[in-house]
Design a protein around this motif. Structure first.
Motif, PDB file in Angstrom:
ATOM      1  N   LEU A  25      33.575  63.148  21.864  1.00 55.98           N
ATOM      2  CA  LEU A  25      31.157  63.922  21.196  1.00 55.98           C
ATOM      3  C   LEU A  25      31.733  64.718  20.147  1.00 55.98           C
ATOM      4  N   GLY A  26      30.779  64.577  19.455  1.00 54.44           N
ATOM      5  CA  GLY A  26      30.712  66.170  18.821  1.00 54.44           C
ATOM      6  C   GLY A  26      31.085  67.619  19.344  1.00 54.44           C
ATOM      7  N   GLY A  27      30.476  67.587  20.420  1.00 55.85           N
ATOM      8  CA  GLY A  27      30.558  69.092  21.184  1.00 55.85           C
ATOM      9  C   GLY A  27      28.460  69.022  22.371  1.00 55.85           C
ATOM     10  N   VAL A  28      29.172  70.143  22.760  1.00 60.19           N
ATOM     11  CA  VAL A  28      27.988  70.733  23.651  1.00 60.19           C
ATOM     12  C   VAL A  28      27.643  72.124  23.213  1.00 60.19           C
ATOM     13  N   MET A  29      26.364  71.956  23.073  1.00 60.20           N
ATOM     14  CA  MET A  29      25.671  73.445  23.601  1.00 60.20           C
ATOM     15  C   MET A  29      25.241  73.618  24.704  1.00 60.20           C
TER      16      MET A  29
ATOM     17  N   THR B  56      38.898  61.922  32.257  1.00 61.48           N
ATOM     18  CA  THR B  56      39.843  61.430  31.888  1.00 61.48           C
ATOM     19  C   THR B  56      39.895  61.603  30.233  1.00 61.48           C
ATOM     20  N   ALA B  57      38.745  61.704  29.286  1.00 63.99           N
ATOM     21  CA  ALA B  57      38.902  61.825  28.579  1.00 63.99           C
ATOM     22  C   ALA B  57      39.221  62.794  28.223  1.00 63.99           C
ATOM     23  N   ARG B  58      39.181  63.085  26.292  1.00 64.06           N
ATOM     24  CA  ARG B  58      39.603  64.067  24.989  1.00 64.06           C
ATOM     25  C   ARG B  58      38.760  65.690  26.015  1.00 64.06           C
TER      26      ARG B  58
ATOM     27  N   LEU C  60      25.406  68.785  30.058  1.00 58.71           N
ATOM     28  CA  LEU C  60      26.912  68.674  30.743  1.00 58.71           C
ATOM     29  C   LEU C  60      27.242  67.948  31.663  1.00 58.71           C
ATOM     30  N   HIS C  61      26.079  67.599  32.938  1.00 56.93           N
ATOM     31  CA  HIS C  61      26.516  66.179  33.207  1.00 56.93           C
ATOM     32  C   HIS C  61      26.625  65.371  32.482  1.00 56.93           C
ATOM     33  N   ALA C  62      25.547  64.577  31.535  1.00 55.07           N
ATOM     34  CA  ALA C  62      25.417  63.846  30.935  1.00 55.07           C
ATOM     35  C   ALA C  62      27.437  63.554  30.105  1.00 55.07           C
ATOM     36  N   ALA C  63      27.820  65.273  29.517  1.00 53.05           N
ATOM     37  CA  ALA C  63      29.302  64.533  28.589  1.00 53.05           C
ATOM     38  C   ALA C  63      30.298  64.667  29.327  1.00 53.05           C
TER      39      ALA C  63
ATOM     40  N   GLY D 289      40.455  72.834  31.364  1.00 54.29           N
ATOM     41  CA  GLY D 289      41.167  72.615  29.984  1.00 54.29           C
ATOM     42  C   GLY D 289      40.215  72.437  28.617  1.00 54.29           C
ATOM     43  N   HIS D 290      38.435  72.898  28.633  1.00 50.23           N
ATOM     44  CA  HIS D 290      37.892  72.340  27.606  1.00 50.23           C
ATOM     45  C   HIS D 290      37.420  73.494  26.692  1.00 50.23           C
TER      46      HIS D 290
END
Length: 218
Positions: free
Chosen positions: A132-136, A153-155, A122-125, A186-187
């Motif tokens: 990125l494709g996503g985070v689990m 500010t990224a998507r 989570l910190h890295a993302a 907003g994620h």
């Protein structure tokens, strides 16, 4: 630090999942989950399982064990080594960049982590401007999210949050707090909980399978 354990797909690599273990575990901890996911034969996913360095952990009496960062205290909120957290996040982002250099698009890369490993991904993302494709985020929490989400500010990210309702190691409320912070920023966050402790269960694996299939278009 030991080299990551890598499972290559039987077909051309099109996607990658970088999956971090929890405190005291090792890079082989989630290897059995790959088979349990029962993904399509042509899934094209390279699974990378990094190994945390072995170092003293304060809350465990300074006993050395595989740890992504030191945990200094448990209450009222977890106090951690932010320097070690950043080192581990940098390791993850370095692996991401290696995969991109090898031809895997950022949007086909999933970061996954269990417990302490989940906090790291989570910190890295949150620090990355990549799409990125996503985070689990599995049975985890977000000790650094409050400050990181404000400056990103990224998507928006797609995040799969899963937690055991009977988790005594990382309370469900901590996982839910991380979910709520991400959602408020907003994620695209999904919340899944299960009648289990600090572990994984078949229902969760089934949900992870469906999420991966959807996110990666398998």
């Amino acid at each position: 630090m030991s080299q990551p354990h890598v499972i290559e797909p039987s077909t051309t690599t099109r996607h990658c999942v970088i999956w971090l273990h929890g405190l005291g575990a090792d890079r082989f901890d989630f290897v059995p989950v790959v088979d349990a996911l029962d993904l399509p034969d042509d899934h094209g996913i390279r699974f990378i399982f990094p190994q945390a360095p072995t170092r003293p952990v304060t809350i465990n009496g300074g006993f050395p064990m595989p740890s992504w960062y030191d945990i200094l205290g448990m209450a009222p909120a977890r106090a951690i080594s932010h320097e070690q957290m950043q080192e581990s996040a940098d390791t993850v982002l370095s692996l991401v960049n290696q995969q991109i250099a090898a031809g895997v698009p950022a949007e086909h890369i999933i970061l996954a982590g269990f417990s302490q490993g989940g906090a790291v991904v989570l910190h890295a993302a949150m620090q990355s401007d990549l799409t990125l494709g996503g985070v689990m985020a599995l049975s985890t929490y977000g000790p650094t999210l409050d400050t990181l989400v404000e400056g990103r500010t990224a998507r928006p990210l797609a995040v799969f949050c899963a937690h055991g309702l009977n988790d005594e190691m990382v309370k469900t409320t901590l996982g839910r707090q991380a979910h709520d912070v991400l959602e408020a920023a907003g994620h695209q966050v999904e919340w899944h909980d299960y009648p289990m402790g600090h572990e994984v269960c078949p229902a969760q694996i089934a949900d992870i399978r469906q999420w991966l299939i959807t996110r990666l278009g398998l």
